[in-house]
Design a protein around this motif. Sequence first.
Motif, PDB file in Angstrom:
ATOM      1  N   UNK A 102     -28.857   4.072  -9.384  1.00 13.72           N
ATOM      2  CA  UNK A 102     -27.935   3.865  -8.288  1.00 13.72           C
ATOM      3  C   UNK A 102     -28.459   3.136  -7.063  1.00 13.72           C
ATOM      4  N   UNK A 103     -29.624   2.508  -7.140  1.00 17.92           N
ATOM      5  CA  UNK A 103     -30.184   1.882  -5.928  1.00 17.92           C
ATOM      6  C   UNK A 103     -29.298   0.771  -5.376  1.00 17.92           C
ATOM      7  N   UNK A 104     -28.614   0.058  -6.237  1.00 19.04           N
ATOM      8  CA  UNK A 104     -27.751  -1.032  -5.790  1.00 19.04           C
ATOM      9  C   UNK A 104     -26.491  -0.558  -5.075  1.00 19.04           C
ATOM     10  N   UNK A 105     -26.178   0.716  -5.185  1.00 21.45           N
ATOM     11  CA  UNK A 105     -24.980   1.277  -4.552  1.00 21.45           C
ATOM     12  C   UNK A 105     -25.238   1.762  -3.125  1.00 21.45           C
ATOM     13  N   UNK A 106     -26.498   1.872  -2.747  1.00 19.18           N
ATOM     14  CA  UNK A 106     -26.824   2.392  -1.413  1.00 19.18           C
ATOM     15  C   UNK A 106     -26.461   1.401  -0.319  1.00 19.18           C
ATOM     16  N   UNK A 107     -25.783   1.854   0.734  1.00 23.45           N
ATOM     17  CA  UNK A 107     -25.601   0.964   1.883  1.00 23.45           C
ATOM     18  C   UNK A 107     -26.955   0.815   2.591  1.00 23.45           C
ATOM     19  N   UNK A 108     -27.094  -0.227   3.387  1.00 26.48           N
ATOM     20  CA  UNK A 108     -28.316  -0.344   4.178  1.00 26.48           C
ATOM     21  C   UNK A 108     -28.442   0.882   5.068  1.00 26.48           C
ATOM     22  N   UNK A 158     -28.489   5.031  10.842  1.00 31.26           N
ATOM     23  CA  UNK A 158     -28.400   6.403  11.351  1.00 31.26           C
ATOM     24  C   UNK A 158     -26.971   6.807  11.688  1.00 31.26           C
ATOM     25  N   UNK A 159     -26.103   5.856  11.953  1.00 35.66           N
ATOM     26  CA  UNK A 159     -24.703   6.189  12.214  1.00 35.66           C
ATOM     27  C   UNK A 159     -24.010   6.727  10.963  1.00 35.66           C
ATOM     28  N   UNK A 160     -24.528   6.357   9.787  1.00 38.84           N
ATOM     29  CA  UNK A 160     -23.968   6.846   8.523  1.00 38.84           C
ATOM     30  C   UNK A 160     -24.644   8.133   8.061  1.00 38.84           C
ATOM     31  N   UNK A 161     -25.835   8.402   8.587  1.00 39.09           N
ATOM     32  CA  UNK A 161     -26.654   9.539   8.157  1.00 39.09           C
ATOM     33  C   UNK A 161     -26.678  10.568   9.279  1.00 39.09           C
ATOM     34  N   UNK A 162     -25.691  11.442   9.272  1.00 37.77           N
ATOM     35  CA  UNK A 162     -25.518  12.387  10.372  1.00 37.77           C
ATOM     36  C   UNK A 162     -25.610  13.821   9.874  1.00 37.77           C
ATOM     37  N   UNK A 170     -23.692   8.061  -2.223  1.00 39.57           N
ATOM     38  CA  UNK A 170     -24.767   7.407  -2.980  1.00 39.57           C
ATOM     39  C   UNK A 170     -26.138   7.833  -2.471  1.00 39.57           C
ATOM     40  N   UNK A 171     -26.272   8.018  -1.163  1.00 43.21           N
ATOM     41  CA  UNK A 171     -27.544   8.482  -0.596  1.00 43.21           C
ATOM     42  C   UNK A 171     -27.799   9.936  -0.982  1.00 43.21           C
ATOM     43  N   UNK A 172     -26.768  10.731  -0.982  1.00 44.43           N
ATOM     44  CA  UNK A 172     -26.901  12.134  -1.386  1.00 44.43           C
ATOM     45  C   UNK A 172     -27.349  12.267  -2.831  1.00 44.43           C
ATOM     46  N   UNK A 173     -26.798  11.421  -3.711  1.00 43.85           N
ATOM     47  CA  UNK A 173     -27.196  11.440  -5.128  1.00 43.85           C
ATOM     48  C   UNK A 173     -28.671  11.076  -5.277  1.00 43.85           C
ATOM     49  N   UNK A 174     -29.113  10.036  -4.551  1.00 43.63           N
ATOM     50  CA  UNK A 174     -30.521   9.623  -4.621  1.00 43.63           C
ATOM     51  C   UNK A 174     -31.423  10.743  -4.115  1.00 43.63           C
ATOM     52  N   UNK A 175     -31.094  11.291  -2.972  1.00 42.47           N
ATOM     53  CA  UNK A 175     -31.908  12.366  -2.406  1.00 42.47           C
ATOM     54  C   UNK A 175     -31.988  13.553  -3.351  1.00 42.47           C
ATOM     55  N   UNK A 225     -33.966  -3.654  -1.728  1.00 42.44           N
ATOM     56  CA  UNK A 225     -33.311  -2.487  -2.316  1.00 42.44           C
ATOM     57  C   UNK A 225     -34.282  -1.302  -2.411  1.00 42.44           C
ATOM     58  N   UNK A 226     -35.544  -1.594  -2.664  1.00 44.01           N
ATOM     59  CA  UNK A 226     -36.546  -0.537  -2.756  1.00 44.01           C
ATOM     60  C   UNK A 226     -36.901   0.006  -1.371  1.00 44.01           C
ATOM     61  N   UNK A 227     -37.079  -0.875  -0.412  1.00 46.99           N
ATOM     62  CA  UNK A 227     -37.354  -0.437   0.967  1.00 46.99           C
ATOM     63  C   UNK A 227     -36.200   0.397   1.497  1.00 46.99           C
ATOM     64  N   UNK A 228     -34.981  -0.019   1.209  1.00 45.74           N
ATOM     65  CA  UNK A 228     -33.799   0.709   1.648  1.00 45.74           C
ATOM     66  C   UNK A 228     -33.776   2.118   1.046  1.00 45.74           C
ATOM     67  N   UNK A 229     -34.099   2.229  -0.243  1.00 51.05           N
ATOM     68  CA  UNK A 229     -34.136   3.547  -0.894  1.00 51.05           C
ATOM     69  C   UNK A 229     -35.172   4.443  -0.219  1.00 51.05           C
ATOM     70  N   UNK A 230     -36.344   3.897   0.063  1.00 50.46           N
ATOM     71  CA  UNK A 230     -37.391   4.681   0.731  1.00 50.46           C
ATOM     72  C   UNK A 230     -36.913   5.111   2.117  1.00 50.46           C
ATOM     73  N   UNK A 231     -36.208   4.241   2.818  1.00 57.50           N
ATOM     74  CA  UNK A 231     -35.677   4.609   4.140  1.00 57.50           C
ATOM     75  C   UNK A 231     -34.717   5.787   4.026  1.00 57.50           C
ATOM     76  N   UNK A 232     -33.799   5.757   3.055  1.00 61.50           N
ATOM     77  CA  UNK A 232     -32.874   6.882   2.867  1.00 61.50           C
ATOM     78  C   UNK A 232     -33.634   8.151   2.509  1.00 61.50           C
ATOM     79  N   UNK A 233     -34.678   8.006   1.698  1.00 63.15           N
ATOM     80  CA  UNK A 233     -35.446   9.178   1.247  1.00 63.15           C
ATOM     81  C   UNK A 233     -36.357   9.741   2.326  1.00 63.15           C
TER      82      UNK A 233
END
Length: 182
Positions: A40-46, A49-53, A60-65, A88-96
């Motif tokens: 699902x990495x391609x489904x993550x929005x950039x 912090x406004x989306x991560x509250x 998609x971020x919740x599924x990855x986490x 896409x990989x840097x973005x995933x690490x940022x969400x994680x």
Amino acid sequence: MTIRVLALVGSLRAGSHNRQLAETAIKHAPDGVTVEIYDGLGELPFYNEDLDTEAGAPESAGRLRSAVSSADAVLVFSPEYNGTMPAVLKNAIDWLSRPFGNGALQGKPTAVVGTAFGQYGGVWAQEEARKSAGIAGAKVVDEVLLAIPHSVTRFAEVHPGSDTEVVEGLSKTLGRLVTEVA
């Protein structure tokens, strides 16, 4: 006890050599170890912090986490794009990495491997991915390095799973990750 390793592949391309490496890791995982590719990495929005509250994050971020949290270890497969890891990989690490100090990567044994077209096999991208994952809280396994050069020509006719050197390198990496989990 089965050790679960989650593979994060930094290339979204269908014919990606890094995805083929991840498939090889699945096929050659040692007894008692399962490797699963997260798709699902391609489904993550950039990351924003406004989306991560406190009220929640994108599904998609919740599924990855959740996938990373439930894994015993993470194995990152990174190509090299313009001298660094793919966005896409840097973005995933940022969400994680969030919530700060308590993200899904916190204390998680993590190794980074990969293949790239250039003569060094993506070592710059791998170094950047290790650095970013470590800052995000992962327990980065630095002792095992697997950077496979000349991917376009090396794997033009041969799947990485048919390359003895690749299989041995992935086996060594998985063995080291298992040691970190234990």
